[in-house]
Design an enzyme around this catalytic site. Sequence first.
Site, PDB file in Angstrom:
ATOM      1  N   HIS A   1      48.150  23.087 -61.922  1.00  0.00           N
ATOM      2  CA  HIS A   1      48.985  21.930 -61.583  1.00  0.00           C
ATOM      3  C   HIS A   1      49.095  21.781 -60.070  1.00  0.00           C
ATOM      4  O   HIS A   1      49.000  20.676 -59.532  1.00  0.00           O
ATOM      5  CB  HIS A   1      50.415  22.103 -62.127  1.00  0.00           C
ATOM      6  CG  HIS A   1      50.545  22.090 -63.618  1.00  0.00           C
ATOM      7  ND1 HIS A   1      51.195  23.083 -64.316  1.00  0.00           N
ATOM      8  CD2 HIS A   1      50.125  21.192 -64.545  1.00  0.00           C
ATOM      9  CE1 HIS A   1      51.185  22.796 -65.607  1.00  0.00           C
ATOM     10  NE2 HIS A   1      50.532  21.660 -65.779  1.00  0.00           N
TER      11      HIS A   1
ATOM     12  N   LYS B   1      56.151  19.385 -78.124  1.00  0.00           N
ATOM     13  CA  LYS B   1      56.041  20.792 -77.703  1.00  0.00           C
ATOM     14  C   LYS B   1      57.420  21.428 -77.638  1.00  0.00           C
ATOM     15  O   LYS B   1      58.382  20.781 -77.210  1.00  0.00           O
ATOM     16  CB  LYS B   1      55.426  20.876 -76.300  1.00  0.00           C
ATOM     17  CG  LYS B   1      53.978  20.448 -76.197  1.00  0.00           C
ATOM     18  CD  LYS B   1      53.502  20.621 -74.758  1.00  0.00           C
ATOM     19  CE  LYS B   1      52.064  20.168 -74.561  1.00  0.00           C
ATOM     20  NZ  LYS B   1      51.678  20.165 -73.133  1.00  0.00           N
TER      21      LYS B   1
ATOM     22  N   ARG C   1      40.740  18.966 -67.167  1.00  0.00           N
ATOM     23  CA  ARG C   1      40.111  20.293 -67.131  1.00  0.00           C
ATOM     24  C   ARG C   1      38.729  20.288 -67.743  1.00  0.00           C
ATOM     25  O   ARG C   1      37.824  20.971 -67.297  1.00  0.00           O
ATOM     26  CB  ARG C   1      40.982  21.303 -67.884  1.00  0.00           C
ATOM     27  CG  ARG C   1      42.262  21.654 -67.172  1.00  0.00           C
ATOM     28  CD  ARG C   1      43.188  22.383 -68.078  1.00  0.00           C
ATOM     29  NE  ARG C   1      43.593  21.527 -69.189  1.00  0.00           N
ATOM     30  CZ  ARG C   1      44.621  21.763 -69.988  1.00  0.00           C
ATOM     31  NH1 ARG C   1      45.334  22.855 -69.823  1.00  0.00           N
ATOM     32  NH2 ARG C   1      44.940  20.938 -70.949  1.00  0.00           N
TER      33      ARG C   1
ATOM     34  N   SER D   1      49.541  25.947 -69.419  1.00  0.00           N
ATOM     35  CA  SER D   1      50.878  26.566 -69.465  1.00  0.00           C
ATOM     36  C   SER D   1      51.086  27.308 -70.779  1.00  0.00           C
ATOM     37  O   SER D   1      51.700  28.375 -70.812  1.00  0.00           O
ATOM     38  CB  SER D   1      51.966  25.497 -69.311  1.00  0.00           C
ATOM     39  OG  SER D   1      51.872  24.872 -68.063  1.00  0.00           O
TER      40      SER D   1
END
Length: 175
Positions: A32, A56, A105, A142
Amino acid sequence: MSTSASDPLAGPARIIRRAVCPGSFDPVTNGHLDIIGRAAQLYDEVVVAVFVNQSKSSMFTIEERRDMLQEVTAGYGNVRVDTFHGLVVTYCRDHDIPVIVKGLRAVSDFDSELQMAQMNRGLAGIDTLFMPTNPEYSFLASSLVKEIAKWGGDVSSLVPPNVLKRLQERTASTE
Ligand code: PNS
């Protein structure tokens, strides 16, 4: 170029280029930070906005995530951190921000990110700039950091030191 009508000595009106980096940041990782730092070089002002991702479950509260981000971005004069409950486009509209910056990514990120980008543009005319993640961080997420930390694995190369400390405290207190 237009000049201010009220002040004839004022220079040309300058457009402030502003962007938002939205995310869950639960917690912020070095990946990040790479994107935030590069966005800060491209835009006059960058707002890192912590959103609630309803799909989440989180390890850190939204305030804890904001605090960690504030600590790690304190060195950037043009980055500030905020929190928001709601749609990213609502935040953009309320704060006069025309661009969302997102890191990609891998190709697997692209499907869902493209869908969100097109939805956000359709909803509110807000564009999304995709920034390829530094290959060094292409595997970083994460969720993986939290899982590794929960099992006592070493995540010191994946997150900034203040985040590492909070992860260690949190995982120790839930053992
Ligand atoms: O770090 P994440 O979890 O990938 O971030 C996802 C985030 C916060 C950007 C996403 O959940 C989001 O956009 N949340 C706000 C709600 C919203 O705007 N949803 C519509 C997307 S088209």
